[in-house]
Design an enzyme around this catalytic site. Structure first.
Site: not given
Ligand code: APR
Length: 311
Positions: A34, A85, A178
């Site tokens: 990360d 989201r 998608h």
């Protein structure tokens, strides 16, 4: 034989669960990468999972890092790096920020893991997987987008929930992008070989199709912060295992179509055979005229988002 090496780029919600499931399935040594700002978070998750291993006797290693050199020569790379989201957002709203991220990730994967099978998960999926393919220059059989595994899994879950029958016996396919334009194919859905229109009313089937298309949004609304992560992680793992074990499973996934389904040069959700050579085949289904129209609609939508990448 040395263990396989799996790199997870992005160690957030999906990356964390994926690390856990991957350890439990003993797919190989796992490296979770990360950004430097949250390196402690991925190191912490990795160490926590290292310490979980004795309870069930898992032996593979898991490490957290922010240094790309640590993913060197990975066999599989799964990319969930990006932002998810929030309620009220569509997947397409994530394009600008996730496009920047995927460009950086693609350059590093190309440098450190040039032979990996790469599964892209970040949204908007069909455009982000396309961007990875363009920036990395990887061959098309080694770049795949995870969407159809999840969408068809949701479709299967809803059919099982409505019929009260086992999820294990439900089979179905979802094509296309998608997002809400995706194309679930109820005509081909079965439970133990029995077509679902023998088990459910047309109204129920229509409701299941609608719910499948909106399933991600349903969860975003409920969570209030972020998007689904358990089922995406399980979906990714099906693809990883099919590749590492050369299972040749048929999993709907975003693949570069070059003529299949009359699509040229775009990543679209289609049934893919996943084996040791990556995407080994795209299987074609004879669609009826309504299904063809629905597929054209979703492809047009994907094209629009891909064009915004300017790649
Ligand atoms: N390199 C590596 N990791 C990054 C980068 C980068 N340049 N930028 C962001 N990340 C990391 C974040 O720090 C975070 O830990 O990606 C991780 C994403 O995790 P979450 O925010 O928890 O999101 P998650 O739910 O896992 O979803 C990831 O998959 O389903 C899609 O829409 C979803 O695009 C999102 C992605």
């Amino acid at each position: 034989m040395a263990r396989k090496k799996i790199a997870l780029i992005g160690g957030g919600q999906i990356g964390g669960i994926l690390a856990l499931i991957g350890t439990q399935k003993e797919i190989g040594d796992i490296v979770v990468l990360d950004i430097p700002q949250v390196e402690g978070m991925v190191k912490g998750k990795a160490l926590d999972i290292m310490e979980l291993r004795p309870h069930d006797g898992y032996d593979a290693n898991i490490t957290g890092t922010s240094n790309y050199a640590d993913i060197k020569d990975s066999d599989v790379v799964v990319i969930t790096a990006g932002v998810p989201r929030k309620p009220g957002m569509t997947r397409d709203d994530l394009l600008a920020v996730n496009l920047k991220i995927i460009t950086d990730v693609a350059n590093n994967v190309k440098k450190y893991a040039p032979n990996a099978f790469v599964i892209v998960v970040s949204n908007p999926l069909d455009a982000i997987v396309y961007a990875f393919y363009k920036v990395s220059g990887f061959p098309k059989n080694r770049v795949i987008g995870m969407a159809g595994a999840l969408d068809s899994g949701r479709f299967r879950a809803f059919i099982a929930m409505e019929t009260g029958l086992s999820t294990q016996d439900v089979s179905c396919v979802v094509l296309g992008g998608h997002g809400p334009t995706m194309v679930p194919l109820p005509r081909l859905a079965t439970v133990g070989g029995v077509p679902i229109d023998k088990l459910l009313s047309q109204d129920k089937i229509d409701a299941i199709v609608k719910r499948t298309r909106e399933a991600g949004t349903e969860i975003v609304k409920l969570l209030g912060n972020g998007s689904a992560f358990f089922s995406p992680a399980a979906s990714i793992m099906e693809m990883v295992e099919s590749y590492l074990k050369d299972k040749k499973r048929v999993i709907p996934s975003a693949a570069l179509c070059e003529g299949e389904y009359d699509v040229n040069g775009y990543f679209i959700g289609v049934p893919c055979v996943i084996g040791c050579n990556g995407i080994e085949q795209i299987l074609e289904i004879d669609l009826n005229s309504d299904e063809k129209a629905a597929l054209k609609n979703t492809v047009d939508h994907v094209k629009k988002v891909v064009e915004e990448t300017e790649l």
